[in-house]
Enzyme design. Structure first.
Site, mmCIF file in Angstrom:
data_model
loop_
_atom_site.group_PDB
_atom_site.id
_atom_site.type_symbol
_atom_site.label_atom_id
_atom_site.label_comp_id
_atom_site.label_asym_id
_atom_site.label_seq_id
_atom_site.Cartn_x
_atom_site.Cartn_y
_atom_site.Cartn_z
ATOM 1 N N ASP A 1 0.818 -1.223 0.000
ATOM 2 C CA ASP A 1 0.000 0.000 0.000
ATOM 3 C C ASP A 1 0.848 1.268 0.000
ATOM 4 O O ASP A 1 0.452 2.298 0.537
ATOM 5 C CB ASP A 1 -0.965 0.034 1.204
ATOM 6 C CG ASP A 1 -1.824 -1.216 1.255
ATOM 7 O OD1 ASP A 1 -2.360 -1.583 0.202
ATOM 8 O OD2 ASP A 1 -1.935 -1.813 2.334
ATOM 9 N N HIS B 1 -4.696 -2.119 -5.847
ATOM 10 C CA HIS B 1 -3.934 -0.956 -6.290
ATOM 11 C C HIS B 1 -4.952 0.092 -6.678
ATOM 12 O O HIS B 1 -5.828 -0.173 -7.486
ATOM 13 C CB HIS B 1 -3.067 -1.293 -7.493
ATOM 14 C CG HIS B 1 -2.288 -2.540 -7.280
ATOM 15 N ND1 HIS B 1 -1.049 -2.541 -6.707
ATOM 16 C CD2 HIS B 1 -2.606 -3.812 -7.514
ATOM 17 C CE1 HIS B 1 -0.639 -3.792 -6.604
ATOM 18 N NE2 HIS B 1 -1.566 -4.575 -7.084
HETATM 19 P P1 GDP Z 1 -0.275 -0.065 -3.807
HETATM 20 O O1 GDP Z 1 -0.873 -1.320 -3.295
HETATM 21 O O2 GDP Z 1 1.157 0.113 -3.441
HETATM 22 O O3 GDP Z 1 -0.526 0.165 -5.268
HETATM 23 O O4 GDP Z 1 -0.957 1.112 -3.012
HETATM 24 P P2 GDP Z 1 -2.439 1.618 -3.065
HETATM 25 O O5 GDP Z 1 -2.973 1.651 -4.413
HETATM 26 O O6 GDP Z 1 -3.215 0.930 -2.003
HETATM 27 O O7 GDP Z 1 -2.165 3.141 -2.661
HETATM 28 C C1 GDP Z 1 -2.442 3.636 -1.439
HETATM 29 C C2 GDP Z 1 -3.453 4.738 -1.489
HETATM 30 O O8 GDP Z 1 -2.765 5.972 -1.533
HETATM 31 C C3 GDP Z 1 -4.429 4.803 -2.646
HETATM 32 O O9 GDP Z 1 -5.678 5.183 -2.137
HETATM 33 C C4 GDP Z 1 -3.852 5.882 -3.572
HETATM 34 O O10 GDP Z 1 -4.844 6.557 -4.322
HETATM 35 C C5 GDP Z 1 -3.254 6.797 -2.567
HETATM 36 N N1 GDP Z 1 -2.093 7.574 -2.988
HETATM 37 C C6 GDP Z 1 -1.036 7.190 -3.760
HETATM 38 N N2 GDP Z 1 -0.110 8.176 -3.796
HETATM 39 C C7 GDP Z 1 -0.599 9.180 -3.021
HETATM 40 C C8 GDP Z 1 -0.087 10.452 -2.625
HETATM 41 O O11 GDP Z 1 1.011 10.862 -2.976
HETATM 42 N N3 GDP Z 1 -0.877 11.197 -1.804
HETATM 43 C C9 GDP Z 1 -2.089 10.788 -1.346
HETATM 44 N N4 GDP Z 1 -2.781 11.568 -0.549
HETATM 45 N N5 GDP Z 1 -2.581 9.587 -1.685
HETATM 46 C C10 GDP Z 1 -1.849 8.798 -2.493
#
Ligand code: GDP
Length: 424
Positions: free
Chosen positions: A12, A40
């Site tokens: 995440d 994601h």
């Molecule tokens: P992954 O599993 O690594 O792809 O992570 P996720 O998709 O679960 O990403 C975590 C959350 O953070 C999601 O809701 C994204 O939309 C959000 N997100 C990603 N980058 C940023 C950022 O720079 N700022 C904020 N506020 N949210 C972010």
């Protein structure tokens, strides 16, 4: 040119967004491990999407999205996910599935659910997507490869063999209904017809693509600390989350991976059980959870509230090292704008001694965080495009983290959208 995008933490970290962003300049995006157990989140011109099995590069019509042999392939789930994005106006993606990928079967989900229930209070906090039973079967050599679906004799014999062993457990350990070989065979036939249009010798396809100079992205799921070998075993996932495994799970030579973009989160979050040294609780955790990510830190697959903590330099330095990070994308930094002071974990105290090395789990369980505090910047940094325009305390935070982890931070993500990125 092959690049990997992987996580340094517990997952995440925002890998989906970075993949989506870099996919624009890529030809091929490959998922190489895991299954539909993690989500994601991607926000782009088509809307907000939570993908689980498709690579995060499926939104461009110039890219090919690949499910590599290392993935736990849930066939109905994949088809459902393809349909769900197409229904929302995304051009039908070009998807290839490795003929060596193995199939996550409905009984894997059942076994995952039964086992978590059996373990009760001692459960692993599985997402019950069948991942652990799937990989157990793969290595026990009773998994089903995509290629096997297309040979009637092979698949029939395999299904019978699977039912023999599974049914002993179902009857005597779990006291649940037994598997019926005929029904299972019918499922396999349905899966064969569903997946047929996508099947490909992926390793050979990627070999040619590399020769032709194509740009390939390997997209990892979860993060270093959930890796089966190098993570917080046994509270890990059942496949390797490391860039090195990208070579195996896609079928390419390891030396082709030239760039390992490791995604690091500006604070910590984790799902499931296991040691989490910099964890915070109560109101402090609630506030960070509520403000975190995009609309709160809740599991993309399960909706469970994520456990929250301060940035952990010990775990992240290790997480970057074990990935072989060549550069770091530092994400969700905007979220921390509300804090007067920002605690950061810079060491672990274990049995009265302070260390900066991330230990194996038995020792990790005893670790207490050594915290230091950095001044906050107390403003909203979303919308800022240039590094120099970030508030000084914010730059100090980034540079402090960079020094602690020892890898250049080349990208800073200051919002969930595609364009919320500062390149350094
Ligand atoms: P992954 O599993 O690594 O792809 O992570 P996720 O998709 O679960 O990403 C975590 C959350 O953070 C999601 O809701 C994204 O939309 C959000 N997100 C990603 N980058 C940023 C950022 O720079 N700022 C904020 N506020 N949210 C972010």
């Amino acid at each position: 040119m092959v690049r990997a995008i992987v996580g340094a933490n517990w997952g995440d970290e925002g890998k989906g967004k970075i993949t989506d962003m870099l996919a624009k300049e890529s030809d091929i995006i490959v998922r190489f491990q895991g299954g539909s157990n993690a989500g994601h989140t991607i926000i782009n011109n088509y809307g907000k999407f939570a993908l689980h099995l498709l690579p995060s590069g499926v939104f461009y019509d110039h890219t090919t999205s690949i499910i590599g042999n290392g993935v736990a392939l849930n066939i109905p789930y994949l088809i459902k996910e393809i349909n769900s994005i197409v229904e929302r106006g995304v051009p039908k993606p070009h998807i290839l599935v490795s003929d060596r990928a193995q199939i996550l079967m409905p009984y894997h989900v059942l076994f995952d659910t039964y086992e978590e229930a059996r373990l009760a209070g001692k459960s692993f906090g599985s997402t019950k997507s069948g991942i652990a039973p799937f990989y157990s079967d793969k290595y026990a050599k009773i998994g089903i490869q995509v290629s096997e679906l297309f040979d009637d004799d092979v698949i029939k014999e395999k299904v019978e063999r699977i039912c023999e062993t599974k049914n002993v457990l179902l009857e005597h350990l779990y006291h649940k209904p037994l598997l019926d070989p005929e029904e299972l065979l019918e499922t396999c036939h349905q899966y064969r017809d569903m997946i047929a249009p996508y099947v490909c010798d992926v390793s050979s396809y990627l070999h040619d693509a590399i020769q032709e100079g194509k740009t390939i992205l390997l997209e990892g799921q979860l993060g270093s600390l959930k890796d089966t070998d190098h993570g917080i075993y046994p509270m890990v996932t059942s496949s390797s989350t490391l860039a090195a495994y990208g070579a195996i799970g896609a079928g390419i030579p390891p030396y082709e991976i030239k760039d390992i973009i490791t995604v690091v989160k500006a604070y910590s979050s984790a799902v499931g059980a296991g040691a989490f040294v910099s964890e915070i609780f109560g109101d402090q955790a609630d506030e960070l959870r509520r403000r975190g990510g995009d609309g709160g830190e809740f599991g993309a697959t399960t909706g469970r509230p994520r456990r929250m903590g301060w940035f952990d330099a010990v775990a992240t330095r290790y997480g970057c090292r074990i990935q072989g990070a060549t550069e770091v994308a530092f994400t969700v930094l905007d979220v921390l704008g509300y804090l007067d002071e920002i605690p950061v974990c810079v060491g672990y105290e274990i049995d009265g001694e302070v260390t900066k090395n991330f230990p194996a789990t038995v020792k990790l369980e005893k670790a207490k965080p050594v915290l230091t505090t950095l001044p906050g910047w107390k403003c909203d940094i979303r919308g800022i495009k240039k590094y120099e325009d970030l508030p000084e305390n914010c730059r100090n935070y980034i540079e402090f983290v960079e020094k602690e982890i020892g890898v250049p931070i080349t990208m800073v993500s200051n919002g969930p959208g595609r364009d919320d990125i500062i390149l350094r």
